[in-house]
Scaffold this motif. Structure first.
Motif, short mmCIF file in Angstrom:
data_model
loop_
_atom_site.label_atom_id
_atom_site.label_comp_id
_atom_site.label_asym_id
_atom_site.label_seq_id
_atom_site.Cartn_x
_atom_site.Cartn_y
_atom_site.Cartn_z
N SER A 125 19.65 5.99 -36.87
CA SER A 125 20.41 5.47 -37.51
C SER A 125 21.52 5.06 -36.82
O SER A 125 22.45 6.09 -36.65
CB SER A 125 20.57 6.05 -38.88
N GLU A 126 21.87 3.80 -36.83
CA GLU A 126 23.31 3.43 -35.69
C GLU A 126 24.66 3.68 -36.82
O GLU A 126 25.58 2.76 -37.46
CB GLU A 126 23.69 2.03 -35.40
N ARG A 127 24.76 4.56 -36.77
CA ARG A 127 26.06 5.22 -38.18
C ARG A 127 27.25 6.22 -37.03
O ARG A 127 26.35 7.33 -36.75
CB ARG A 127 25.98 5.58 -39.26
N MET A 128 28.15 6.58 -37.51
CA MET A 128 28.59 7.20 -37.15
C MET A 128 28.64 9.03 -37.17
O MET A 128 28.64 9.62 -36.29
CB MET A 128 30.43 7.37 -37.04
N GLY A 129 28.56 9.22 -38.29
CA GLY A 129 28.06 10.25 -39.15
C GLY A 129 27.13 10.88 -38.25
O GLY A 129 26.65 11.98 -37.78
N ALA A 130 26.21 9.54 -38.52
CA ALA A 130 24.39 10.69 -37.44
C ALA A 130 24.45 10.63 -36.04
O ALA A 130 24.02 11.29 -35.38
CB ALA A 130 23.47 8.26 -37.67
N MET A 131 25.32 10.03 -35.16
CA MET A 131 25.82 9.94 -33.82
C MET A 131 26.52 12.05 -34.26
O MET A 131 25.41 12.79 -33.34
CB MET A 131 27.00 9.28 -33.37
N ILE A 132 27.44 12.40 -34.83
CA ILE A 132 27.94 14.03 -34.68
C ILE A 132 26.73 15.02 -35.23
O ILE A 132 26.20 15.79 -34.75
CB ILE A 132 29.20 13.45 -35.34
N ILE A 133 25.74 14.23 -36.42
CA ILE A 133 24.73 15.05 -36.43
C ILE A 133 23.54 14.82 -35.88
O ILE A 133 22.81 16.52 -35.22
CB ILE A 133 24.27 14.82 -38.17
N GLY A 134 23.10 14.31 -34.86
CA GLY A 134 22.66 13.95 -33.81
C GLY A 134 23.13 14.97 -32.58
O GLY A 134 22.25 15.79 -31.66
N LEU A 135 24.25 14.97 -31.87
CA LEU A 135 24.79 15.30 -31.43
C LEU A 135 24.78 17.84 -31.55
O LEU A 135 24.52 18.70 -30.62
CB LEU A 135 26.57 15.50 -30.76
N VAL A 136 24.81 17.39 -33.00
CA VAL A 136 24.27 19.15 -33.79
C VAL A 136 23.36 19.07 -33.11
O VAL A 136 22.68 20.64 -33.14
CB VAL A 136 25.22 19.25 -35.33
N THR A 162 35.99 15.97 -14.54
CA THR A 162 35.40 16.76 -13.70
C THR A 162 35.76 18.19 -13.85
O THR A 162 34.98 19.09 -12.70
CB THR A 162 35.50 16.11 -12.46
N ALA A 163 36.59 18.25 -14.23
CA ALA A 163 37.05 19.82 -14.20
C ALA A 163 36.75 21.01 -15.49
O ALA A 163 36.28 22.30 -15.60
CB ALA A 163 38.24 20.26 -14.90
N GLY A 164 35.29 20.25 -16.28
CA GLY A 164 34.18 20.93 -17.15
C GLY A 164 34.99 20.93 -18.79
O GLY A 164 34.53 22.82 -19.09
N GLN A 165 35.92 20.36 -18.60
CA GLN A 165 37.57 20.69 -20.08
C GLN A 165 36.42 20.42 -21.26
O GLN A 165 37.07 20.46 -22.55
CB GLN A 165 38.44 20.64 -20.02
N VAL A 166 35.72 19.88 -21.14
CA VAL A 166 35.32 19.09 -22.88
C VAL A 166 34.11 18.72 -23.16
O VAL A 166 32.83 19.55 -21.33
CB VAL A 166 35.44 17.70 -22.66
N ASP A 167 33.03 19.26 -24.05
CA ASP A 167 31.42 19.39 -23.64
C ASP A 167 30.49 18.31 -23.98
O ASP A 167 29.90 17.70 -24.03
CB ASP A 167 31.11 20.28 -25.20
N ALA A 168 31.21 17.04 -25.12
CA ALA A 168 30.75 15.92 -24.85
C ALA A 168 31.91 14.54 -25.01
O ALA A 168 33.26 14.42 -25.21
CB ALA A 168 29.82 16.01 -26.52
N VAL A 169 31.25 13.48 -24.68
CA VAL A 169 31.72 12.37 -25.45
C VAL A 169 30.94 11.28 -26.36
O VAL A 169 29.87 11.24 -25.57
CB VAL A 169 32.13 11.76 -24.07
N CYS A 170 31.42 11.45 -27.04
CA CYS A 170 30.67 10.09 -27.99
C CYS A 170 31.63 8.24 -27.70
O CYS A 170 32.67 8.53 -28.36
CB CYS A 170 31.08 11.09 -29.69
N PHE A 171 30.74 7.86 -27.87
CA PHE A 171 31.30 6.96 -26.67
C PHE A 171 30.87 5.67 -28.63
O PHE A 171 29.34 5.72 -28.86
CB PHE A 171 30.06 5.93 -26.11
N THR A 172 30.86 4.75 -28.74
CA THR A 172 30.39 4.53 -30.47
C THR A 172 30.55 2.48 -29.09
O THR A 172 30.47 1.75 -30.63
CB THR A 172 32.26 4.68 -31.28
N THR A 173 30.91 2.33 -28.69
CA THR A 173 30.48 0.80 -28.22
C THR A 173 30.48 1.14 -26.80
O THR A 173 30.44 1.68 -26.12
CB THR A 173 31.57 -0.36 -28.60
N ALA A 174 29.28 0.11 -26.50
CA ALA A 174 29.08 -0.38 -25.39
C ALA A 174 30.58 -1.05 -23.54
O ALA A 174 30.73 -0.20 -22.62
CB ALA A 174 28.41 -1.24 -24.85
N VAL A 175 31.48 -0.99 -24.23
CA VAL A 175 32.48 -1.59 -23.57
C VAL A 175 33.14 -0.18 -23.07
O VAL A 175 33.66 -0.62 -21.96
CB VAL A 175 33.58 -2.15 -24.10
#
Length: 279
Positions: free
Chosen positions: A254-265, A189-202
């Protein structure tokens, strides 16, 4: 940390608890600043409940067996093996209709000598429900393998159609530290982060459950609708975000953590290109 990376010094939250060092390194290599805010509660096995449910499945004729995760399916067979009833369980599964969600689950069932009768189109619970919609469930006995958390949407769908559902919840999550949830809410809420990477639905569900309980849901949604990017490791996690009203979700094919970061890039590169064209 390289100041010339494609994440441009952006602060990227990692909401998971596994492989955080690897993800942090990937973010740093792209010039980002990783922040660990684990929303993944611990898990425990309720062994008496699992034993009771497995013995019910072996001792009663089932019409359907629905598997929702590959890891959970493997854990199911392992739990049955510890009780000495894995052979009986597998035989029971092979004599009823099988439904499968996700490619990992499908592969695990194939390795066990089973070809699912019903398969989702997109790896999501909603996709599985659509695939099950043409079938009749009145007075049918249905076992649903779960992993980590209940699936109220799926169970409700089956029960509304008259099924007698036995949920097989092999693991249960324990909620994360409230202080971590409060800190992340403040940062969002303070705008102190740019993205949140979620690795599970929970992780998604814990965050929004906390936000609702503390009258911060609208503020959190506004953050994700503004500066903050919601990033999901795969379709199921992305589905959980959309169910919470987050429309812009970055998720890799591709459901991989590395692919998630590249997707954000890639997202930020595309966003930068649009800004340059606008100028």
């Amino acid at each position: 940390m390289s100041g010339k990376g494609k994440l441009f010094g952006r602060k990227i939250v990692i909401a998971g608890s596994r492989k955080t060092d690897e993800m942090s390194l990937l973010i740093e290599k792209q010039g980002g600043i990783p922040i660990i805010r684990s929303l993944q509660g611990l898990v425990y096995v309720d062994e008496p409940a699992v034993e009771q449910d497995l013995k019910y499945c072996v001792g009663n004729k089932l019409d359907w067996f629905i598997c929702t995760t590959g890891t959970g399916t493997e854990a199911l067979i392992h739990a049955a093996s510890k009780l000495g009833i894995d052979g009986a369980l597998l035989q029971q599964m092979k004599t009823c209709l099988i439904a499968s969600r996700g490619y990992k689950t499908y592969s695990k069932l194939k390795n066990l000598g089973m070809k699912p009768d019903v398969v989702d189109e997109d790896g999501t619970t909603e996709g599985l429900i659509r695939a099950l919609s043409p079938y009749q469930f009145k007075d049918q006995r249905v076992a649903v393998q779960l992993h980590g958390e209940p699936q109220p949407t799926l169970v409700q769908f089956l029960e509304e159609r008259g099924a007698h559902v036995t949920p097989l919840l092999l693991y249960k999550h324990i909620a994360p530290d409230p202080a971590t949830l409060e800190l992340l809410c403040n940062e969002l809420t303070a705008g102190q982060v740019d993205a949140v990477c979620f690795t599970t639905a929970v992780q998604v569900r814990y965050l929004f459950h906390y936000a609702r309980a503390n009258n911060r849901e609208n503020a959190i949604k506004a953050a994700f609708g503004g500066q903050v990017r919601a990033v999901a490791v795969g379709k199921v996690t992305a589905e959980a975000l959309r169910e919470e009203g987050i429309n812009l979700v970055i998720a890799p094919e591709s459901e991989r953590m590395g692919a998630m970061i590249i997707g954000l890039v890639n997202h930020y590169n595309s966003y930068k290109d649009k800004l340059n064209k606008a100028e």
